[in-house]
Design a protein around this motif. Structure first.
Motif, PDB file in Angstrom:
ATOM      1  N   GLU A 198      -1.916   5.982   5.034  1.00  0.00           N
ATOM      2  CA  GLU A 198      -1.774   7.441   5.093  1.00  0.00           C
ATOM      3  C   GLU A 198      -2.892   8.101   4.308  1.00  0.00           C
ATOM      4  OE1 GLU A 198       1.895   9.009   3.829  1.00  0.00           O
ATOM      5  OE2 GLU A 198       3.081   8.004   5.367  1.00  0.00           O
ATOM      6  N   VAL A 199      -3.425   9.168   4.887  1.00  0.00           N
ATOM      7  CA  VAL A 199      -4.411   9.960   4.152  1.00  0.00           C
ATOM      8  C   VAL A 199      -3.778  10.453   2.845  1.00  0.00           C
ATOM      9  CG1 VAL A 199      -5.818  12.052   4.207  1.00  0.00           C
ATOM     10  CG2 VAL A 199      -5.508  10.689   6.288  1.00  0.00           C
ATOM     11  N   PHE A 200      -2.505  10.856   2.984  1.00  0.00           N
ATOM     12  CA  PHE A 200      -1.788  11.378   1.824  1.00  0.00           C
ATOM     13  C   PHE A 200      -1.762  10.365   0.679  1.00  0.00           C
ATOM     14  CE2 PHE A 200       2.260  12.125  -0.438  1.00  0.00           C
ATOM     15  CZ  PHE A 200       2.044  13.426  -0.846  1.00  0.00           C
ATOM     16  N   ASP A 201      -1.374   9.124   1.008  1.00  0.00           N
ATOM     17  CA  ASP A 201      -1.328   8.088  -0.025  1.00  0.00           C
ATOM     18  C   ASP A 201      -2.694   7.895  -0.673  1.00  0.00           C
ATOM     19  OD1 ASP A 201       1.328   7.553   0.074  1.00  0.00           O
ATOM     20  OD2 ASP A 201       1.168   5.866   1.471  1.00  0.00           O
ATOM     21  N   THR A 202      -3.740   7.929   0.176  1.00  0.00           N
ATOM     22  CA  THR A 202      -5.090   7.752  -0.356  1.00  0.00           C
ATOM     23  C   THR A 202      -5.410   8.848  -1.364  1.00  0.00           C
ATOM     24  OG1 THR A 202      -5.594   7.069   1.893  1.00  0.00           O
ATOM     25  CG2 THR A 202      -7.437   7.230   0.351  1.00  0.00           C
ATOM     26  N   VAL A 203      -5.083  10.089  -0.979  1.00  0.00           N
ATOM     27  CA  VAL A 203      -5.339  11.205  -1.899  1.00  0.00           C
ATOM     28  C   VAL A 203      -4.535  11.027  -3.179  1.00  0.00           C
ATOM     29  CG1 VAL A 203      -5.138  13.702  -2.206  1.00  0.00           C
ATOM     30  CG2 VAL A 203      -5.850  12.768  -0.001  1.00  0.00           C
ATOM     31  N   VAL A 204      -3.260  10.675  -3.019  1.00  0.00           N
ATOM     32  CA  VAL A 204      -2.399  10.518  -4.194  1.00  0.00           C
ATOM     33  C   VAL A 204      -2.980   9.468  -5.142  1.00  0.00           C
ATOM     34  CG1 VAL A 204      -0.148   9.699  -4.993  1.00  0.00           C
ATOM     35  CG2 VAL A 204      -0.288  11.229  -3.044  1.00  0.00           C
TER      36      VAL A 204
ATOM     37  N   ILE B 252       2.935  18.405  -7.404  1.00  0.00           N
ATOM     38  CA  ILE B 252       2.209  18.845  -6.215  1.00  0.00           C
ATOM     39  C   ILE B 252       2.494  17.905  -5.059  1.00  0.00           C
ATOM     40  CG2 ILE B 252      -0.089  19.177  -5.203  1.00  0.00           C
ATOM     41  CD1 ILE B 252      -1.060  19.898  -8.028  1.00  0.00           C
ATOM     42  N   PHE B 253       2.312  16.612  -5.340  1.00  0.00           N
ATOM     43  CA  PHE B 253       2.498  15.623  -4.266  1.00  0.00           C
ATOM     44  C   PHE B 253       3.963  15.519  -3.855  1.00  0.00           C
ATOM     45  CE2 PHE B 253      -1.373  13.884  -6.449  1.00  0.00           C
ATOM     46  CZ  PHE B 253      -2.255  14.381  -5.503  1.00  0.00           C
ATOM     47  N   TRP B 254       4.818  15.562  -4.872  1.00  0.00           N
ATOM     48  CA  TRP B 254       6.243  15.475  -4.587  1.00  0.00           C
ATOM     49  C   TRP B 254       6.655  16.598  -3.632  1.00  0.00           C
ATOM     50  CZ3 TRP B 254       9.521  11.757  -6.827  1.00  0.00           C
ATOM     51  CH2 TRP B 254      10.866  11.887  -6.462  1.00  0.00           C
ATOM     52  N   LEU B 255       6.204  17.808  -3.925  1.00  0.00           N
ATOM     53  CA  LEU B 255       6.607  18.964  -3.124  1.00  0.00           C
ATOM     54  C   LEU B 255       5.928  18.955  -1.766  1.00  0.00           C
ATOM     55  CD1 LEU B 255       6.547  21.492  -6.055  1.00  0.00           C
ATOM     56  CD2 LEU B 255       8.580  20.773  -4.799  1.00  0.00           C
ATOM     57  N   MET B 256       4.669  18.473  -1.732  1.00  0.00           N
ATOM     58  CA  MET B 256       3.999  18.349  -0.438  1.00  0.00           C
ATOM     59  C   MET B 256       4.796  17.450   0.489  1.00  0.00           C
ATOM     60  SD  MET B 256      -0.039  17.850  -1.107  1.00  0.00           S
ATOM     61  CE  MET B 256      -1.136  19.215  -1.451  1.00  0.00           C
ATOM     62  N   ARG B 257       5.225  16.327  -0.060  1.00  0.00           N
ATOM     63  CA  ARG B 257       5.957  15.353   0.718  1.00  0.00           C
ATOM     64  C   ARG B 257       7.318  15.903   1.135  1.00  0.00           C
ATOM     65  NH1 ARG B 257       4.455  10.262   2.769  1.00  0.00           N
ATOM     66  NH2 ARG B 257       4.254   9.096   0.853  1.00  0.00           N
ATOM     67  N   ALA B 258       8.013  16.551   0.181  1.00  0.00           N
ATOM     68  CA  ALA B 258       9.366  17.026   0.455  1.00  0.00           C
ATOM     69  C   ALA B 258       9.356  18.238   1.372  1.00  0.00           C
ATOM     70  CB  ALA B 258      10.075  17.361  -0.854  1.00  0.00           C
ATOM     71  N   GLY B 259       8.420  19.146   1.132  1.00  0.00           N
ATOM     72  CA  GLY B 259       8.371  20.356   1.944  1.00  0.00           C
ATOM     73  C   GLY B 259       9.522  21.303   1.674  1.00  0.00           C
ATOM     74  N   ASN B 260      10.238  21.086   0.597  1.00  0.00           N
ATOM     75  CA  ASN B 260      11.319  22.022   0.257  1.00  0.00           C
ATOM     76  C   ASN B 260      11.694  21.879  -1.208  1.00  0.00           C
ATOM     77  OD1 ASN B 260      13.350  19.947  -0.255  1.00  0.00           O
ATOM     78  ND2 ASN B 260      13.327  19.627   1.963  1.00  0.00           N
TER      79      ASN B 260
ATOM     80  N   ILE C 156       0.840  -1.210   0.000  1.00  0.00           N
ATOM     81  CA  ILE C 156       0.000   0.000   0.000  1.00  0.00           C
ATOM     82  C   ILE C 156       0.869   1.252   0.000  1.00  0.00           C
ATOM     83  CG2 ILE C 156      -1.623   1.337   1.395  1.00  0.00           C
ATOM     84  CD1 ILE C 156      -3.034  -1.237   2.045  1.00  0.00           C
ATOM     85  N   ASP C 157       1.893   1.265   0.861  1.00  0.00           N
ATOM     86  CA  ASP C 157       2.820   2.403   0.845  1.00  0.00           C
ATOM     87  C   ASP C 157       3.448   2.555  -0.539  1.00  0.00           C
ATOM     88  OD1 ASP C 157       2.247   2.647   3.464  1.00  0.00           O
ATOM     89  OD2 ASP C 157       4.148   1.853   4.221  1.00  0.00           O
ATOM     90  N   GLY C 158       3.826   1.410  -1.113  1.00  0.00           N
ATOM     91  CA  GLY C 158       4.476   1.421  -2.412  1.00  0.00           C
ATOM     92  C   GLY C 158       3.573   1.959  -3.504  1.00  0.00           C
ATOM     93  N   LEU C 159       2.282   1.630  -3.419  1.00  0.00           N
ATOM     94  CA  LEU C 159       1.354   2.121  -4.447  1.00  0.00           C
ATOM     95  C   LEU C 159       1.215   3.645  -4.362  1.00  0.00           C
ATOM     96  CD1 LEU C 159      -1.461  -0.572  -4.546  1.00  0.00           C
ATOM     97  CD2 LEU C 159       0.353  -0.159  -6.207  1.00  0.00           C
ATOM     98  N   GLY C 160       1.244   4.170  -3.127  1.00  0.00           N
ATOM     99  CA  GLY C 160       1.177   5.626  -2.972  1.00  0.00           C
ATOM    100  C   GLY C 160       2.346   6.302  -3.657  1.00  0.00           C
ATOM    101  N   ARG C 161       3.538   5.836  -3.326  1.00  0.00           N
ATOM    102  CA  ARG C 161       4.749   6.309  -3.965  1.00  0.00           C
ATOM    103  C   ARG C 161       4.704   6.100  -5.477  1.00  0.00           C
ATOM    104  NH1 ARG C 161      10.198   6.243  -1.750  1.00  0.00           N
ATOM    105  NH2 ARG C 161       9.750   5.995   0.436  1.00  0.00           N
ATOM    106  N   GLY C 162       4.344   4.858  -5.830  1.00  0.00           N
ATOM    107  CA  GLY C 162       4.355   4.459  -7.231  1.00  0.00           C
ATOM    108  C   GLY C 162       3.417   5.277  -8.095  1.00  0.00           C
ATOM    109  N   SER C 163       2.316   5.756  -7.485  1.00  0.00           N
ATOM    110  CA  SER C 163       1.392   6.579  -8.267  1.00  0.00           C
ATOM    111  C   SER C 163       2.086   7.836  -8.776  1.00  0.00           C
ATOM    112  CB  SER C 163       0.195   6.976  -7.413  1.00  0.00           C
ATOM    113  OG  SER C 163      -0.493   5.823  -6.992  1.00  0.00           O
ATOM    114  N   ILE C 164       2.867   8.444  -7.895  1.00  0.00           N
ATOM    115  CA  ILE C 164       3.598   9.650  -8.325  1.00  0.00           C
ATOM    116  C   ILE C 164       4.583   9.286  -9.431  1.00  0.00           C
ATOM    117  CG2 ILE C 164       5.084  11.525  -7.557  1.00  0.00           C
ATOM    118  CD1 ILE C 164       4.015  11.201  -4.770  1.00  0.00           C
ATOM    119  N   TYR C 165       5.306   8.179  -9.241  1.00  0.00           N
ATOM    120  CA  TYR C 165       6.253   7.742 -10.271  1.00  0.00           C
ATOM    121  C   TYR C 165       5.533   7.466 -11.596  1.00  0.00           C
ATOM    122  CZ  TYR C 165       9.265   6.784  -6.212  1.00  0.00           C
ATOM    123  OH  TYR C 165       9.990   6.866  -5.070  1.00  0.00           O
ATOM    124  N   ALA C 166       4.330   6.900 -11.480  1.00  0.00           N
ATOM    125  CA  ALA C 166       3.588   6.554 -12.695  1.00  0.00           C
ATOM    126  C   ALA C 166       3.297   7.805 -13.513  1.00  0.00           C
ATOM    127  CB  ALA C 166       2.298   5.833 -12.328  1.00  0.00           C
TER     128      ALA C 166
END
Lengths: 618, 295
Positions: B138-144, B205-213, B9-19
């Motif tokens: 994570e709520v974040f992953d769900t949104v992503v 958007i998601f990348w920057l949200m996660r990074a915060g910088n 599940i964590d991987g799919l959240g990450r992977g969505s951004i990569y996709a």
């Protein structure tokens, strides 16, 4: 190893000395004018960069295969060198726990360099096998990916294997006073490197690599195995890169993962492409130009727009001349050159080649008229060849026999399978079933280059010359293959062949500059220079006028007779085919529907129905 | 087992951004045969735009659309200034052009904004989780994942239902033939860059949200993920790119949790090495666009 000693050894040696003198002289002159330790350091690192860039040029320039990975080889060599050359005392603070007793070894710089070269070569062999398997050729994405992976993996390992490399923060550092004290080793290596690069480019192996760089498929058809040449080039270049990396670490005095990563990759690649990646002179020019531009940008950036005593006071240029300018200059140079001058400032111009051309007296035109070579009778036999492309059956049990003392034609309507049959015979299409043999030798499914070496040499319908090589060099390539792999065949000299093909006037022009008819003649001459048992000509007159086609008949006959080859020719031009052939096969829908003398085939009802239609005599 | 599901599940959240990133890389490769090493710079540029917007007091609700707009505009600008001039050039030239742009963009930011990392606040809900049984999501992953699904559906609709989509698919199949059939190459290529910009914007958007910088070199990471995922998926294939992105995300999380100690830091290297091995052993199977040459 070297085709012509004067051209391929004597002049490159002279050229090497001149290039070396120019670069070193220029560097020393600069540091004399700009006294201070900083300029000395700049010049020293320019010399080391020069070695590194030439190392990369040996691979990329000669083979045309793109590599991101050479700086990765540099990282491997750099760390190996540091591990062995740094005194145990200096290592104790950072990697006291290193496995295999690495914390306690100390071999001195020369031995350490040798070990670094050895270790890097082992990795290079593995990468080379990978590249060969992936079918690396110029323009292949696979080569980019594999070499980029090497760069990354080397970097990641350097960062994560803290016990050996000191990781991202500490790194490995020489003790004070233990670093490279004199420039002499750099000079020696630089001189040797330039020489090796020039000699390799002129060597037989280098020339074969050039052929594959220009056209991979045509090179295979001329009996060259590009994989071998690319691997040789890779190993030679990696040796140079490993030595350069060792010197760089020795000179800098320490190594961190960042020393051999993206930034250095960018720097060395920009140097390589700005001058011209296809020549050693170009690589050196690029090193000098980029070093100068970078230094200028650095000084303009850090000292405002006053540098070298030139002031631009009053001009509001602060927005350009600020810190960080050198990197922007590098990026701009890369993008700008790719857009406007992708082959660099001097492309493949080479100093010693130019010198030789200036000093050369007019070549004597060969005076001997070539005699017909004695022919031995060898049969080329294709039996029951079937080829399927997906659901489409391109050849459906084609049979054919041609003897090397005759000229055989292959005709048939579009899509009849003529070119496919030639492709099967030359190893470029794999048959589903069927056999191809030349004399007693079974050539079914043999790789193209072996088929060519066995004596079956083809030309291409859509011209595949080695376009940036000269006419003479095109012929020379296959002549060199013949001298190595077909010692028994009686091939006349290169100049004789060029002359016999009617290309004497054009011998020093690039193949890409030839007009259509001459390009066709060159294809024929290049194939003939291999001294084949059989010439397979795929539409040698396509696109030619009637007059030129008739002339081609004489040309083909003459060429075939002077090298003693049989001919199998595909063509659409009936005047040409009936004019030149002793026998004709007619293919339709993948099978032979008729064979015999030109008259017999032309009179055949089936042939007329399938192919000649209303064109036949009425 | 629970751990594996958690990882996936964590991987799919990450992977969505990569996709999303990989899809952008694949679209460009399809129309230009360009392996775009400059793709990550879209995120660098939008990162700085986001930083500037936050400095003037904008909130994430306004910054998010800004990121998309900036990303699209940057993609079109890069195409106009550089890539349009090397169209049809050798692969060597194309790769080095994109590599050069990658460096140029980061160098410009070093020069004008400085090498230091610029931070901004992540949205408040970024670390919130909810649980399904033993699994924390994570709520974040769900949104992503939800946004990615919507984006992909929209992309599919564009590709399947519009003339532009048809032209793009035709061009990716065989550019020369598509041109002969009347496809306007300028418009298709520009459209492809706009599409890849939009996809990178949403990913950004998601990348920057996660990074915060953001930082001048912030583009390297997203570029690598996008390129790697596209490579796994076979480069020219858009479906492959999406699957490649998801696979890369899951592989990363699983490798990171399964590899022992020191080796876990090597995750990226391992993934890269695996891709290289794929290219070595299955060069044809992987690159679906490399049609056999006619002789």
């Amino acid at each position: 190893m070297f085709p012509e000693l004067r051209r391929d050894v004597a002049f490159p040696v002279v050229g090497t000395l001149v290039l070396f003198a120019l670069l070193v002289g220029g560097g020393l002159l600069y540091s004399a004018l700009q006294d201070g330790a900083a300029s000395d350091k700049l010049v020293t690192s320019m010399f080391i960069d020069a070695i590194m860039v030439i190392g990369i040029q040996i691979y990329i320039g000669n083979t045309g295969v793109f590599s991101f990975g050479h700086v990765g080889f540099g990282a491997i060599a750099g760390y190996t060198f540091a591990l062995f050359a740094i005194a145990p005392a200096a290592k104790a603070t950072r990697i006291a726990e290193a496995p295999f007793g690495l914390a306690d070894v100390s071999t001195g710089p020369v031995t350490a360099t040798v070990i670094a070269v050895g270790v890097t070569l082992v990795i290079a062999v593995i990468v080379g096998i990978g590249l060969a398997r992936s079918g690396a050729r110029s323009g292949a994405v696979a080569a980019t990916v594999i070499t980029l992976a090497l760069l990354f993996v080397a970097h990641e390992v350097a960062r994560s294997w803290v016990a050996v490399t000191g990781g991202d923060r500490a790194g490995l550092t020489f003790g004070i006073g233990d670093t490279l004290g004199s420039r002499m080793p750099i000079y020696l290596v630089l001189l040797a490197t330039i020489l090796v690069a020039r000699l390799f480019a002129q060597s037989r192996s280098g020339r074969f690599a050039h052929a594959a760089r220009e056209d991979d498929l045509a090179a295979r058809a001329m009996g060259i195995n590009p994989t071998v040449q690319q691997t040789v080039a890779l190993l030679v270049s990696v040796v140079v890169v490993a030595v350069a990396a060792s010197l760089r670490v020795y000179e800098v005095g320490s190594i961190l993962p960042g020393l051999f990563f993206f930034n250095y990759t960018l720097l060395t690649l920009v140097m390589l492409v700005v001058g011209g990646r296809n020549s050693v002179s170009g690589a050196l020019l690029g090193v000098a130009v980029i070093t100068a531009a970078r230094e200028l940008a650095r000084r303009l950036g850090s000292e405002g727009y006053e540098a070298f005593g030139v002031g631009l006071d009053g001009v509001p240029l602060d927005w350009i001349f600020r810190e960080g300018l050198p990197r922007v200059v590098l990026g701009l140079a890369m993008v700008g050159f790719m857009i406007w001058r992708p082959n660099g400032l001097i492309d493949d111009w080479e100093l010693d080649g130019w010198l030789r051309n200036r000093l050369r007296r007019a070549d004597p035109r060969p005076t001997t008229r070539l005699e017909a070579a004695p022919k031995t009778r060898t049969e080329l036999v294709a039996t029951d060849v079937i080829v399927d492309f997906g659901g489409f059956r391109a050849l459906d049990g084609a049979d054919m026999v041609a003897a090397s003392d005759e000229i055989v034609g292959l005709i048939g309507p579009n899509g009849a399978g003529k070119t496919t049959l030639v492709n099967v015979m030359t190893g470029m299409v794999e048959p589903s079933t069927g056999k191809v043999r030349l004399g007693e030798k079974d050539l079914t499914r043999a790789p193209s280059h072996e088929i060519a070496r066995a004596g079956l040499v083809r030309t291409f319908q859509n011209l595949r010359l080695f376009s940036s090589l000269t006419v003479r060099e095109n012929v020379e390539i296959s002549w060199l293959v013949a001298s190595r792999h077909r010692p028994a065949s009686a091939v006349p000299g290169i100049d004789e062949i060029v002359d016999a093909a009617g290309l004497w006037e054009h011998r020093d022009r690039r193949a890409s500059e030839l007009d259509y008819g001459n390009s066709r003649r060159l294809e024929l001459a290049r194939a003939a220079a291999l001294g084949p048992t059989f010439l397979l000509l795929d539409e040698p007159t396509s696109g030619m006028s009637d007059e030129e086609s008739l002339e081609m008949i004489t040309q083909v006959r003459h060429m075939a007779s002077v090298v003693g080859a049989g001919v199998l020719v595909i063509d659409h031009d009936l005047n040409f085919i009936t004019g030149i052939c002793d026998r004709i096969y007619c293919l339709d829908q993948g099978a032979v529907i008729a064979s015999g003398t030109p008259d017999e085939v032309q009179a055949d009802a089936q042939v007329r129905a399938a192919y000649l239609g209303s064109m036949g005599p009425t | 087992m629970t751990e594996l599901i958690q990882n996936v599940i964590d991987g799919l959240g990450r992977g969505s951004i990569y996709a999303l990133l990989a899809l952008g890389v694949a679209v460009i490769f399809g129309v230009m045969h360009l392996l775009n090493f400059a793709h990550g710079e879209l995120i660098t540029v939008s990162g700085y735009a986001a930083y500037a917007a936050f400095s003037s007091g904008w909130s994430w609700f306004l910054v998010a659309p800004l990121i998309i707009v900036v990303s699209i505009v940057s993609a079109l600008l890069i195409e106009r200034v550089a890539f349009s001039r090397v169209r049809g050039a050798s692969d060597f030239t194309l790769v080095l052009t994109s590599f050069g742009i990658h460096f140029l963009v980061s160098a410009v930011f070093v020069m004008y904004v400085g090498a230091r990392v610029k931070t901004f606040s992540e949205p408040g809900w970024i670390a919130d989780t909810y649980s399904i049984g033993p699994i924390a999501v994570e709520v974040f992953d769900t949104v992503v994942i939800a946004v990615t699904i919507v984006t992909l559906l929209a992309t599919v609709a564009i590709l399947q239902r519009t003339m532009f989509g048809l032209a793009l698919r035709a061009a990716a199949e065989d550019f020369d033939t598509a041109r002969l059939m009347g496809v306007n190459s300028d418009r298709v290529i520009r459209g492809a860059f706009a599409l890849s910009g939009a996809l990178a914007g949403i990913a950004g958007i998601f990348w920057l949200m996660r990074a915060g910088n953001t930082a001048p070199s912030a583009g390297i990471d997203p570029m690598l993920k996008g390129v790697l995922a596209a490579l796994i998926g076979g480069l020219g294939s858009m479906r492959g790119a999406v699957l490649g992105g998801l696979a890369l995300g899951v592989a990363e999380v699983v490798l990171r949790s399964q590899l022992p100690g020191e080796a876990a830091a090597l995750t990226e290297g391992v993934v890269f090495a695996l891709i290289a091995l794929l290219f070595i052993f299955r060069p044809q199977g992987l690159i679906s666009v490399a049609h056999a040459e006619r002789v």
